[in-house]
Design a protein around this motif. Structure first.
Motif, short mmCIF file in Angstrom:
data_model
loop_
_atom_site.label_atom_id
_atom_site.label_comp_id
_atom_site.label_asym_id
_atom_site.label_seq_id
_atom_site.Cartn_x
_atom_site.Cartn_y
_atom_site.Cartn_z
N HIS A 18 -4.91 -3.91 -4.85
CA HIS A 18 -5.08 -2.90 -3.81
C HIS A 18 -3.96 -2.93 -2.78
N ASP A 54 -2.00 9.99 11.99
CA ASP A 54 -3.24 10.63 11.54
C ASP A 54 -4.00 9.69 10.59
N ASN A 55 -5.19 10.11 10.23
CA ASN A 55 -5.95 9.36 9.22
C ASN A 55 -5.11 9.25 7.95
N ALA A 56 -5.20 8.10 7.33
CA ALA A 56 -4.51 7.84 6.05
C ALA A 56 -2.99 7.77 6.16
N ALA A 57 -2.46 7.67 7.38
CA ALA A 57 -1.00 7.61 7.54
C ALA A 57 -0.45 6.25 7.09
N GLY A 58 -1.22 5.19 7.35
CA GLY A 58 -0.74 3.85 6.98
C GLY A 58 -0.81 2.86 8.14
N LYS A 59 -1.57 3.19 9.18
CA LYS A 59 -1.63 2.35 10.39
C LYS A 59 -2.30 1.01 10.09
N THR A 60 -3.49 1.09 9.47
CA THR A 60 -4.21 -0.15 9.18
C THR A 60 -3.40 -1.01 8.20
N SER A 61 -2.69 -0.34 7.30
CA SER A 61 -1.89 -1.08 6.32
C SER A 61 -0.86 -1.98 7.02
N ARG A 98 0.85 -1.20 0.00
CA ARG A 98 0.00 0.00 0.00
C ARG A 98 0.89 1.26 0.00
N ASN A 99 0.72 2.15 1.01
CA ASN A 99 1.53 3.37 0.98
C ASN A 99 2.86 3.21 1.73
N ILE A 158 -0.73 -3.87 -3.43
CA ILE A 158 0.56 -3.48 -4.00
C ILE A 158 0.57 -1.96 -4.19
N GLU A 159 1.67 -1.35 -3.78
CA GLU A 159 1.78 0.10 -3.95
C GLU A 159 1.52 0.47 -5.41
N HIS A 160 0.81 1.56 -5.63
CA HIS A 160 0.49 1.99 -7.00
C HIS A 160 1.76 2.00 -7.86
N ARG A 191 -9.42 -6.39 4.25
CA ARG A 191 -10.07 -5.22 3.64
C ARG A 191 -10.42 -5.43 2.19
N THR A 231 -5.21 7.01 16.51
CA THR A 231 -4.87 8.32 15.95
C THR A 231 -4.20 9.21 17.01
N1 ATP Z 1 -2.10 0.33 -3.27
C1 ATP Z 1 -1.82 1.49 -2.70
N2 ATP Z 1 -0.73 2.21 -3.08
C2 ATP Z 1 -0.44 3.40 -2.49
N3 ATP Z 1 -1.18 3.93 -1.50
C3 ATP Z 1 -2.27 3.26 -1.11
C4 ATP Z 1 -2.64 2.01 -1.66
N4 ATP Z 1 -3.76 1.58 -1.04
C5 ATP Z 1 -4.07 2.51 -0.14
N5 ATP Z 1 -3.20 3.52 -0.17
C6 ATP Z 1 -3.17 4.74 0.67
O1 ATP Z 1 -2.54 4.38 1.88
C7 ATP Z 1 -2.92 5.31 2.89
C8 ATP Z 1 -2.97 4.62 4.22
O2 ATP Z 1 -4.16 3.91 4.41
P1 ATP Z 1 -4.51 3.23 5.81
O3 ATP Z 1 -5.87 2.71 5.66
O4 ATP Z 1 -3.42 2.30 6.20
O5 ATP Z 1 -4.48 4.50 6.78
P2 ATP Z 1 -4.76 4.59 8.34
O6 ATP Z 1 -3.56 5.20 8.96
O7 ATP Z 1 -5.25 3.32 8.88
O8 ATP Z 1 -5.93 5.69 8.36
P3 ATP Z 1 -7.28 5.82 9.26
O9 ATP Z 1 -6.85 6.47 10.55
O10 ATP Z 1 -8.11 6.72 8.45
O11 ATP Z 1 -7.85 4.47 9.43
C9 ATP Z 1 -4.19 5.98 2.37
O12 ATP Z 1 -3.91 7.31 2.05
C10 ATP Z 1 -4.53 5.21 1.12
O13 ATP Z 1 -5.09 6.04 0.14
#
Ligand code: ATP
Ligand code: MG
Length: 365
Positions: free
Chosen positions: A60, A32-39, A13-14, A62-64, A54, A338
């Motif tokens: 989904h 913060d939100n979207a930082a990458g914690k759940t990833s 992912r990210n 693999i990093e873009h 998920r 968060t």
């Molecule tokens: N395949 C991918 N390649 C690159 N980035 C991705 C990919 N899939 C998801 N992302 C991005 O990775 C980021 C992290 O997502 P993640 O769900 O891990 O965040 P989070 O820290 O858990 O956020 P939240 O607090 O909102 O739950 C998001 O910005 C998402 O858009």
């Protein structure tokens, strides 16, 4: 001890490149939100189970614009004589490679066997309210670790079932469909036996953790197991035979171990109806802790617990209670949040705090 001592992600992912030396107890992942914690949590779950919680789509994960992602863990397990294992998973769009101690392995179960991981997410209460699949997975998780024969049996059963269903869909003659019946029935009865046994062992632990997390509940908890065929069935083979025309009509086998379920009861009432949403979440915590405790008792190895967004799950009082229980069980846990302030850190000297920012992770002092 079962503990991931090192976790590395590449193009997951990210998270382009992440390397963490995890602590043996609490690992708090803050961002913060979207930082990458759940990833991060998702990557560990993927390594342990071969699946994401998920998405079913590999692209989904693999990093873009990258061709593959990799998750690697160094695992320490064993009591007095700890052993180290190196576990790796690489996913490309149409291919998965698994490695164990430098050698390729073909079966996910070889990795899973060494990496018993449990997961709590804000979606976990669905275990109670959605269809039976999640509850079967829950009990089969326990059977997998407790009974070595269970997993091959279940795989053979599912393969046989797919063949029978295929024959039903193709409207093949009755005799060809029924070729599978003896084997399926015999395997279903064995699977049934393991599941019943497991739930029976689990129930006292479930009551203990329900008491600990929800002392306000006065009723005792029961796991009412459903085999996947009517209770009053004397002979499953006869039922299969009798049900042939119906099976053919719907195009699949209606009874069997693939239809098993659990009803969680508080005295006579279904748990789902008697509990508030918060209590449902606590009930799922109690289920996981019960599994963790039984697993430790049987295998002498603790599980690893992944908890995504704990503050979304529980209020302050119950967060503290859950952390006390995890500490008591001496389980390595990875918790995302968060805000650090929302998580009580019981033993600051043993906890590791990780700050996640845009897919990069750093240890906080
Ligand atoms: N395949 C991918 N390649 C690159 N980035 C991705 C990919 N899939 C998801 N992302 C991005 O990775 C980021 C992290 O997502 P993640 O769900 O891990 O965040 P989070 O820290 O858990 O956020 P939240 O607090 O909102 O739950 C998001 O910005 C998402 O858009
Ligand atoms: Mg998240």
């Amino acid at each position: 001890m079962t503990q991931i001592s090192r976790l590395s992600l590449q193009n997951f992912r990210n998270c382009r490149q992440v390397d963490l030396d995890l602590g043996a107890q609490l690992n708090l992942i803050v961002g913060d939100n979207a930082a990458g914690k759940t990833s991060l949590i998702e990557a560990v779950w993927l390594l342990a189970t071969g699946r994401s919680f998920r998405t079913q789509k590999v692209q989904h994960l693999i990093e873009h614009e990258q061709a593959q992602c990799t998750v690697f863990a160094k695992l320490i397990s064993g009591g007095d004589h700890p052993v180290e294992h190196r576990l790796g998973l690489t996913k490309q769009l149409h291919n998965t490679q698994l490695r164990l101690n430098g050698e390729s392995v073909s079966s996910q179960s070889e990795i899973a066997q060494r990496l018993p991981v449990q997961l709590l997410t804000p979606e976990s209460h669905k275990l109670l309210e959605e269809g039976p699949k999640a509850r079967r997975r829950f009990m089969d998780w326990g059977c997998f670790y407790q009974f070595p024969e269970f997993h091959p049996l279940w795989r053979h059963y599912k393969r046989g079932l797919a063949q029978r269903n295929h024959a039903l869909k193709q409207k093949l003659p009755q005799s060809q469909v029924q070729l599978w019946d003896d084997m399926l029935v015999s395997q279903a009865l064995q699977i049934d036996h393991y599941r019943q046994d497991y739930l029976q062992q689990l129930t006292p632990y479930l009551n203990t953790f329900c008491d600990a997390l929800m002392p306000e509940l006065k009723q005792s908890v029961a796991c009412q197991y459903r085999a996947g065929w009517p209770k009053n069935t004397d002979n499953l083979l006869t039922l299969f035979r009798q049900n042939f025309s119906k099976d053919r009509q719907v195009g699949h086998t209606q009874y069997g171990a693939h239809r098993a379920d659990i009803r969680f009861k508080l005295d006579q009432q279904e748990a789902i109806h008697g509990l508030s949403r918060g209590q449902q979440k606590l009930f799922v915590c109690a289920l996981l802790l019960a599994q963790a405790c039984l697993h430790e008792k049987i295998s002498r190895e603790p599980v690893i617990m992944l908890i995504d967004d704990l503050p979304a799950e529980l209020d302050e009082k119950h967060r503290l209670k859950l952390l006390e229980l995890l500490d008591m069980l001496n389980i390595q846990h990875l918790i995302t949040t968060t805000s650090k302030d929302l998580i009580p850190i019981l033993k600051p000297d043993q906890a590791r705090i990780w700050q996640v920012t845009s897919g990069q992770i750093h240890k906080q002092d």
